[in-house]
Motif scaffolding. Structure first.
Motif, mmCIF file in Angstrom:
data_model
loop_
_atom_site.group_PDB
_atom_site.id
_atom_site.type_symbol
_atom_site.label_atom_id
_atom_site.label_comp_id
_atom_site.label_asym_id
_atom_site.label_seq_id
_atom_site.Cartn_x
_atom_site.Cartn_y
_atom_site.Cartn_z
ATOM 1 N N UNK A 22 0.834 -1.202 0.000
ATOM 2 C CA UNK A 22 0.000 0.000 0.000
ATOM 3 C C UNK A 22 0.872 1.257 0.000
ATOM 4 N N UNK A 23 2.099 1.135 -0.412
ATOM 5 C CA UNK A 23 3.071 2.230 -0.327
ATOM 6 C C UNK A 23 2.898 3.212 -1.486
ATOM 7 N N UNK A 24 1.665 3.643 -1.703
ATOM 8 C CA UNK A 24 1.334 4.464 -2.869
ATOM 9 C C UNK A 24 1.965 5.850 -2.768
ATOM 10 N N UNK A 25 1.745 6.543 -1.655
ATOM 11 C CA UNK A 25 2.292 7.890 -1.496
ATOM 12 C C UNK A 25 3.810 7.849 -1.348
ATOM 13 N N UNK A 26 4.313 6.809 -0.690
ATOM 14 C CA UNK A 26 5.761 6.641 -0.567
ATOM 15 C C UNK A 26 6.382 6.481 -1.947
ATOM 16 N N UNK A 27 5.765 5.654 -2.788
ATOM 17 C CA UNK A 27 6.263 5.455 -4.150
ATOM 18 C C UNK A 27 6.242 6.765 -4.939
ATOM 19 N N UNK A 28 5.162 7.540 -4.789
ATOM 20 C CA UNK A 28 5.084 8.835 -5.476
ATOM 21 C C UNK A 28 6.225 9.748 -5.042
ATOM 22 N N UNK A 29 6.500 9.766 -3.729
ATOM 23 C CA UNK A 29 7.571 10.625 -3.213
ATOM 24 C C UNK A 29 8.928 10.184 -3.756
ATOM 25 N N UNK A 30 9.167 8.885 -3.790
ATOM 26 C CA UNK A 30 10.438 8.356 -4.316
ATOM 27 C C UNK A 30 10.609 8.754 -5.777
ATOM 28 N N UNK A 31 9.574 8.539 -6.572
ATOM 29 C CA UNK A 31 9.655 8.858 -8.003
ATOM 30 C C UNK A 31 9.786 10.361 -8.234
ATOM 31 N N UNK A 32 9.172 11.137 -7.365
ATOM 32 C CA UNK A 32 9.300 12.593 -7.469
ATOM 33 C C UNK A 32 10.747 13.015 -7.294
ATOM 34 N N UNK A 33 11.415 12.464 -6.270
ATOM 35 C CA UNK A 33 12.808 12.818 -6.014
ATOM 36 C C UNK A 33 13.699 12.318 -7.147
ATOM 37 N N UNK A 34 13.509 11.071 -7.560
ATOM 38 C CA UNK A 34 14.332 10.505 -8.634
ATOM 39 C C UNK A 34 14.122 11.252 -9.947
ATOM 40 N N UNK A 35 12.868 11.557 -10.236
ATOM 41 C CA UNK A 35 12.559 12.243 -11.481
ATOM 42 C C UNK A 35 13.138 13.644 -11.554
ATOM 43 N N UNK A 36 13.370 14.253 -10.411
ATOM 44 C CA UNK A 36 13.923 15.608 -10.373
ATOM 45 C C UNK A 36 15.448 15.612 -10.310
#
Length: 376
Positions: A22-36
């Motif tokens: 259920x790590x949906x928001x955690x995954x979003x945060x990780x991808x946000x940092x990596x994508x930037x």
């Protein structure tokens, strides 16, 4: 990513714990940092949660992977931290620390990408706490085509001073098996137990019998644990229920001991049949022991020392870690890193010392860069 940015990211992740798968928001945060982060490429992990990324070096060469787990636990936090979780869940096993350190390493590796003698993959794995996340990653098939030659993972350890690294040869953690036992009898009025078959009495006796499995059937020099952690049965004070369910775990370091304990538990469950009960055992193998190859561990220790990290001693843990399921992808090395806390993992008061983050970022970067050079 400087130290202040690491701290801010760690506190952000700590505030938003999520359970396995259920790590949906955690995954979003990780991808946000990596994508930037310039120089980091996001890849498809083929799973609903978790993330996979890549940092390509300045020259073509071998590939290594660094792994962090991202899920949390159903524990109400009592740490007293200003950034404590308020959603009834908790990062009581330090996975927020692991995730932050690997994101910091991604940033540092991207800055030095022209110096890399190959490619570094960054795996943010879901569902370690339920024992199936690594297996799911392998089954999803995203890692197999990447040609990964070495895998590195780590876990926080409150028993070690902050920033100290323990990287032993041999076993670090136990195999993990999840057991469920149902004992069915015959329900009746509590005032007339003689016309029923009380499963609570039988289940209570079985809990005691199972404690003899380790103490009387396993070699005392072999580590093993049988723990019953949940008992469920009954709905009212004046009714003897029809069935009771027990749940627990078995931990071992040896396949032979694992199978011997399974046979002994099954025999004790089956023995209830002679008393008129119907009893069944469910046995789920969650993960195997994590075992460091001595040669690879020695190389990883040398890299850690050269990177300025202090090495410490390690006590083998009967806790589980599904990093072992990734060994089918490539040979792996696993370490424990100190976060200096008086409370153990999975405790509502546990606190990971964020001051250790820069050292762990440095460790990840050193493992990746030096191992690529050695493999070239």
């Amino acid at each position: 990513m400087d130290n202040d940015e690491l701290t801010s990211l760690f506190e952000r992740l700590h505030r938003m714990p999520e359970l396995s798968l259920r790590e949906v928001e955690t995954t979003k945060a990780i991808k946000e940092v990596l994508g930037a982060t310039e120089g980091v490429e996001l890849l498809d992990l083929n799973l609903p949660t978790g993330a996979l990324a890549r940092v390509r070096g300045g020259v073509s060469g071998p590939a290594v992977a660094l792994r962090a787990d991202i899920d949390a636990l159903p524990i109400h936090e009592e740490s007293g931290l200003a950034y404590a979780s308020a959603n009834g869940l908790m990062h009581a096993c330090g996975h927020d620390f692991h995730t932050t350190a690997l994101l910091g390493a991604a940033s540092a590796l991207a800055e030095r990408r022209n110096e890399l003698a190959g490619t570094v993959y960054l795996l943010f794995q879901p569902a370690e706490e339920d024992g199936h996340g690594a297996r799911m990653v392998v089954s999803a098939g995203a890692l197999q085509p990447l040609g990964i030659r070495r895998l590195f993972g780590l876990h926080v350890d409150p028993r070690l001073p902050a920033g100290v690294v323990a990287l032993p040869n041999g076993a670090l953690s136990a195999s993990v098996d999840h057991i469920t036992i149902t004992v069915a009898g015959r329900g009746t009025h509590a005032a007339r137990p003689q016309v029923g078959r009380d499963p609570i009495v039988a289940a209570s006796r079985l809990v005691g019998d199972l404690q003899e499995v380790v103490s009387r059937t396993v070699d005392p020099f072999e580590p093993a644990v049988v723990s019953i952690t949940r008992i469920a049965g009954g709905a009212s004070w004046n009714i003897i229920p029809g069935s009771v369910e027990l749940e627990g775990t078995v931990r071992t370091m040896s396949p032979a001991v694992r199978e011997a304990i399974r046979s002994e538990v099954q025999a004790r469950v089956d023995a209830l049949g002679a008393e008129g009960y119907t009893a069944s055992l469910g046995w789920e193998e969650c993960c195997d022991p994590v075992i460091n190859d001595s040669e690879l561990a020695e190389a990883a220790r040398a890299i850690a020392c050269d990177a300025g990290l202090e090495l410490g001693d390690f006590e083998t843990s009967m806790g589980g870690e599904d990093f072992s399921d990734l060994y089918g992808i490539a040979p792996g090395v696993f370490a424990h890193v100190g976060v200096g806390c008086a409370y153990p993992l999975h405790n509502p008061h546990f606190i990971a010392d964020e001051a250790a983050l820069p050292a762990v970022v440095r460790l990840h970067v050193a493992w990746a860069t030096e191992t690529l050079r050695e493999l070239l």
